[in-house]
Write a protein that holds these residues in place. Structure first.
Motif, mmCIF file in Angstrom:
data_model
loop_
_atom_site.group_PDB
_atom_site.id
_atom_site.type_symbol
_atom_site.label_atom_id
_atom_site.label_comp_id
_atom_site.label_asym_id
_atom_site.label_seq_id
_atom_site.Cartn_x
_atom_site.Cartn_y
_atom_site.Cartn_z
ATOM 1 N N ILE A 149 16.642 58.809 -25.867
ATOM 2 C CA ILE A 149 17.209 57.933 -24.832
ATOM 3 C C ILE A 149 17.945 58.773 -23.791
ATOM 4 O O ILE A 149 18.801 59.578 -24.124
ATOM 5 N N GLY A 150 17.607 58.578 -22.520
ATOM 6 C CA GLY A 150 18.316 59.252 -21.447
ATOM 7 C C GLY A 150 19.572 58.476 -21.080
ATOM 8 O O GLY A 150 19.569 57.243 -21.120
ATOM 9 N N ILE A 151 20.636 59.179 -20.735
ATOM 10 C CA ILE A 151 21.898 58.518 -20.386
ATOM 11 C C ILE A 151 22.426 59.073 -19.063
ATOM 12 O O ILE A 151 22.543 60.285 -18.889
ATOM 13 N N ILE A 152 22.714 58.154 -18.147
ATOM 14 C CA ILE A 152 23.342 58.514 -16.878
ATOM 15 C C ILE A 152 24.752 57.951 -16.877
ATOM 16 O O ILE A 152 24.944 56.744 -17.041
ATOM 17 N N MET A 153 25.739 58.804 -16.714
ATOM 18 C CA MET A 153 27.117 58.355 -16.621
ATOM 19 C C MET A 153 27.366 57.874 -15.195
ATOM 20 O O MET A 153 27.108 58.605 -14.237
ATOM 21 N N ALA B 5 20.476 49.899 -31.323
ATOM 22 C CA ALA B 5 20.055 49.868 -32.726
ATOM 23 C C ALA B 5 19.040 48.765 -32.978
ATOM 24 O O ALA B 5 18.249 48.851 -33.925
ATOM 25 N N ARG B 6 19.027 47.734 -32.121
ATOM 26 C CA ARG B 6 18.183 46.570 -32.365
ATOM 27 C C ARG B 6 17.096 46.344 -31.316
ATOM 28 O O ARG B 6 16.202 45.521 -31.514
ATOM 29 N N HIS B 7 17.173 47.096 -30.195
ATOM 30 C CA HIS B 7 16.192 46.893 -29.124
ATOM 31 C C HIS B 7 15.730 48.255 -28.587
ATOM 32 O O HIS B 7 16.528 49.181 -28.487
ATOM 33 N N PRO B 8 14.455 48.369 -28.218
ATOM 34 C CA PRO B 8 13.988 49.627 -27.626
ATOM 35 C C PRO B 8 14.574 49.831 -26.230
ATOM 36 O O PRO B 8 14.530 48.916 -25.396
ATOM 37 N N VAL B 9 15.131 50.997 -26.000
ATOM 38 C CA VAL B 9 15.746 51.342 -24.710
ATOM 39 C C VAL B 9 15.314 52.750 -24.340
ATOM 40 O O VAL B 9 15.274 53.640 -25.187
ATOM 41 N N ASP B 10 14.985 52.955 -23.068
ATOM 42 C CA ASP B 10 14.602 54.284 -22.584
ATOM 43 C C ASP B 10 15.742 54.986 -21.854
ATOM 44 O O ASP B 10 15.855 56.206 -21.890
ATOM 45 N N LEU B 11 16.584 54.188 -21.182
ATOM 46 C CA LEU B 11 17.633 54.763 -20.335
ATOM 47 C C LEU B 11 18.874 53.884 -20.394
ATOM 48 O O LEU B 11 18.777 52.654 -20.364
ATOM 49 N N VAL B 12 20.041 54.522 -20.468
ATOM 50 C CA VAL B 12 21.314 53.810 -20.450
ATOM 51 C C VAL B 12 22.112 54.248 -19.232
ATOM 52 O O VAL B 12 22.291 55.443 -18.998
ATOM 53 N N MET B 13 22.580 53.269 -18.443
ATOM 54 C CA MET B 13 23.516 53.525 -17.351
ATOM 55 C C MET B 13 24.901 53.248 -17.932
ATOM 56 O O MET B 13 25.261 52.091 -18.186
ATOM 57 N N MET B 14 25.685 54.287 -18.157
ATOM 58 C CA MET B 14 26.907 54.201 -18.972
ATOM 59 C C MET B 14 28.176 54.430 -18.155
ATOM 60 O O MET B 14 28.316 55.462 -17.487
ATOM 61 N N SER C 252 7.543 43.512 -22.095
ATOM 62 C CA SER C 252 7.816 44.918 -22.369
ATOM 63 C C SER C 252 7.691 45.740 -21.094
ATOM 64 O O SER C 252 6.616 45.811 -20.505
ATOM 65 N N PRO C 253 8.762 46.376 -20.617
ATOM 66 C CA PRO C 253 8.714 47.138 -19.374
ATOM 67 C C PRO C 253 8.246 48.568 -19.622
ATOM 68 O O PRO C 253 8.255 49.062 -20.738
ATOM 69 N N SER C 254 7.837 49.245 -18.547
ATOM 70 C CA SER C 254 7.461 50.645 -18.691
ATOM 71 C C SER C 254 8.698 51.497 -18.932
ATOM 72 O O SER C 254 8.650 52.470 -19.660
ATOM 73 N N THR C 255 9.809 51.136 -18.308
ATOM 74 C CA THR C 255 11.078 51.817 -18.551
ATOM 75 C C THR C 255 12.144 50.761 -18.785
ATOM 76 O O THR C 255 12.402 49.935 -17.917
ATOM 77 N N ARG C 256 12.765 50.791 -19.960
ATOM 78 C CA ARG C 256 13.736 49.774 -20.343
ATOM 79 C C ARG C 256 15.148 50.327 -20.176
ATOM 80 O O ARG C 256 15.490 51.340 -20.776
ATOM 81 N N VAL C 257 15.949 49.631 -19.381
ATOM 82 C CA VAL C 257 17.274 50.118 -19.017
ATOM 83 C C VAL C 257 18.353 49.192 -19.576
ATOM 84 O O VAL C 257 18.254 47.968 -19.457
ATOM 85 N N GLU D 183 12.875 47.895 -15.783
ATOM 86 C CA GLU D 183 13.400 46.577 -16.120
ATOM 87 C C GLU D 183 14.728 46.712 -16.864
ATOM 88 O O GLU D 183 14.842 47.480 -17.813
ATOM 89 N N VAL D 184 15.708 45.980 -16.403
ATOM 90 C CA VAL D 184 16.987 45.919 -17.099
ATOM 91 C C VAL D 184 16.822 44.956 -18.272
ATOM 92 O O VAL D 184 16.625 43.761 -18.085
ATOM 93 N N VAL D 185 16.878 45.481 -19.488
ATOM 94 C CA VAL D 185 16.635 44.663 -20.678
ATOM 95 C C VAL D 185 17.918 44.194 -21.344
ATOM 96 O O VAL D 185 17.879 43.384 -22.275
#
Length: 230
Positions: A88-92, A56-65, A11-16, A40-42
């Motif tokens: 969830i934070g999202i960076i385009m 929907a199935r995994h905890p995520v903190d940030l999405v690089m989209m 489990s990472p402190s920040t899951r990406v 950590e890139v999960v």
């Protein structure tokens, strides 16, 4: 459709989660983030539908989209993720250096807008900034957007807003340039705590939920103009 969760990670402190239809682009971002402590890139996904399935199935903190993808593009995926998982934070991350693409992404709910030719330092800076609850906006794109809207008719809104004070207008302009609270504090020679209070007042007056949406609202209402046209 490709769906590649990282197996066996602790489990990472920040899951990406990295979302891009190009494998090389995903690998590049993963390599940049791999050496960062506390990040950590999960998982990886190659389209917006796979991204929605993952969060929907995994905890995520940030999405690089990525912006342009098959099945569901980055804008629509962002809207759906923010509707279901607002924390969830999202960076385009995109090649689209266009003001209209920036505005569309901001309206969808992104907290950051990063061009794919960004340096390693810029990528890490954007991630850290968004994780602190601040927006990361490409300054050149923001300037282009302000210039495009300089003579546009402000949005007709039946709900009047409480006027911003001169100091709040200064803070808002710097916020729109993608500056952090500390950078704004240094420029205005005030404390970061005072900047934080001003940002909270701006958000409340504009009737939005965060500083990124405050930027969108300010643009729509014509509250921020390019300095060169003042």
């Amino acid at each position: 459709m490709t769906f590649n969760p990282t197996a066996g990670s602790s489990s990472p402190s920040t899951r990406v989660l990295i979302v891009d239809d190009h494998e090389l682009a995903r690998a590049g971002l993963a390599a940049v983030l791999a050496c960062e402590p506390g990040i950590e890139v999960v998982g990886e996904a190659d389209n917006g539908a796979a991204a929605l399935d993952f969060v929907a199935r995994h905890p995520v903190d940030l999405v690089m989209m990525d912006l342009q993808m098959p099945v569901i593009d980055g804008i629509e995926a962002t809207r759906r993720i923010k509707a279901l998982h607002p924390a969830i934070g999202i960076i385009m991350v995109t090649v689209q250096a266009r003001p209209d693409a920036l505005m569309e992404a901001l309206r969808a709910g992104v907290a950051g807008y990063l061009l794919k030719d960004a340096s390693r330092r810029e990528i890490i800076g954007a991630v850290r900034q968004v994780l602190r609850g601040e927006a990361f906006l490409n300054p050149d794109l923001v300037l282009q957007t302000l210039r495009r809207l300089a003579h546009a008719t402000p949005t007709d809104d039946a709900t009047p807003i409480e006027p911003l004070t001169p100091r709040e207008q200064q803070v808002l302009r710097l916020l729109m340039q993608g500056k952090t609270n500390r950078e704004i504090a240094r420029e205005l020679i005030i404390s970061p705590g005072t900047v934080k209070v001003h940002v909270e007042h701006i958000i409340a007056k504009l009737g939005v939920s965060d500083r990124t949406q405050a930027a969108v609202r300010a643009l729509e209402l014509g509250l921020v103009r390019d300095k060169g046209r003042d």
